[in-house]
Design an enzyme around this catalytic site. Structure first.
Site, short mmCIF file in Angstrom:
data_model
loop_
_atom_site.label_atom_id
_atom_site.label_comp_id
_atom_site.label_asym_id
_atom_site.label_seq_id
_atom_site.Cartn_x
_atom_site.Cartn_y
_atom_site.Cartn_z
N ASP A 30 1.40 -1.32 0.18
CA ASP A 30 0.13 -0.25 -0.02
C ASP A 30 0.90 1.20 -0.22
O ASP A 30 1.81 1.26 0.51
CB ASP A 30 -1.10 0.25 1.50
CG ASP A 30 -1.90 1.21 1.30
OD1 ASP A 30 -1.48 2.02 1.08
OD2 ASP A 30 -3.18 0.80 1.18
N ASN A 87 -13.58 -3.20 2.43
CA ASN A 87 -14.49 -2.50 2.77
C ASN A 87 -15.27 -2.40 1.32
O ASN A 87 -14.98 -2.84 0.49
CB ASN A 87 -13.64 -1.29 3.00
CG ASN A 87 -12.14 -0.52 3.92
OD1 ASN A 87 -12.95 -0.75 5.37
ND2 ASN A 87 -11.34 -0.46 3.28
N SER A 95 -12.19 3.29 -0.65
CA SER A 95 -11.97 4.16 -1.90
C SER A 95 -11.28 4.22 -3.18
O SER A 95 -11.29 5.08 -4.14
CB SER A 95 -10.41 5.47 -1.01
OG SER A 95 -9.57 4.56 -0.89
N VAL A 96 -11.15 2.91 -3.65
CA VAL A 96 -10.53 2.44 -4.78
C VAL A 96 -11.61 1.26 -5.14
O VAL A 96 -11.90 0.32 -4.69
CB VAL A 96 -9.80 1.42 -4.91
CG1 VAL A 96 -9.11 1.58 -6.09
CG2 VAL A 96 -8.37 2.55 -4.47
N HIS A 100 -10.38 -5.58 -3.32
CA HIS A 100 -9.46 -6.32 -2.58
C HIS A 100 -9.26 -6.22 -1.13
O HIS A 100 -10.53 -5.63 -0.51
CB HIS A 100 -7.97 -4.75 -2.70
CG HIS A 100 -8.63 -3.55 -2.26
ND1 HIS A 100 -9.70 -3.44 -2.57
CD2 HIS A 100 -8.66 -3.11 -1.37
CE1 HIS A 100 -9.38 -1.76 -2.05
NE2 HIS A 100 -8.66 -1.11 -1.09
N HIS A 102 -7.69 -5.64 2.17
CA HIS A 102 -6.20 -5.53 2.97
C HIS A 102 -5.55 -6.17 4.01
O HIS A 102 -6.64 -7.25 4.76
CB HIS A 102 -6.21 -4.14 3.97
CG HIS A 102 -7.12 -2.77 3.28
ND1 HIS A 102 -5.98 -1.72 2.73
CD2 HIS A 102 -8.31 -2.66 2.78
CE1 HIS A 102 -7.45 -0.16 2.03
NE2 HIS A 102 -7.97 -1.57 1.69
#
Length: 114
Positions: A30, A87, A95-96, A100, A102
């Site tokens: 990240d 998320n 935000s993207v 994905h 984390h």
């Protein structure tokens, strides 16, 4: 997706520090880490978020979590623990808009998060 940041990273149109690649996923460091170890396990298949996943994505979803666990193990995070986060939606902090996972570790985390 032509305008998706993670699709561009997967297609090597944007550089990133790649730490894992296979047929279903790409994992990167990240660029705004929230912990000493902060990796992102990206699905090669473009899904905007977990809510768009369907039954035929079951193997992909499991694969992403297995890759997350393998990367945590490789980074020595198992002894003290680590956190995996997906998320889903802007209200949850996404935000993207490309599925994905984390992988965060290397420090203590509090509960509840955020």
């Amino acid at each position: 997706m032509d305008d998706c940041l993670f699709c561009k990273i997967i297609d090597r149109k944007i550089p990133a520090k790649t730490v894992h690649e296979d047929d279903l996923s790409v994992a990167i460091e990240d660029i705004q880490p929230q912990a000493p170890v902060h990796l992102l396990v990206l699905s090669r298949k473009h899904l905007p978020s977990l809510k768009e996943a369907v039954e035929k994505d079951q193997a992909l979803l499991g694969h992403l979590l297995l890759v997350a666990a393998q990367l945590a193990r490789a980074r020595g995070l198992e002894a003290n623990g680590y956190r995996t986060v997906i998320n889903s939606g802007a209200g949850a902090g996404q935000s993207v808009f490309h599925l994905h996972v984390h992988v965060l570790g290397g420090r203590a985390f509090q509960w509840p998060p955020g």
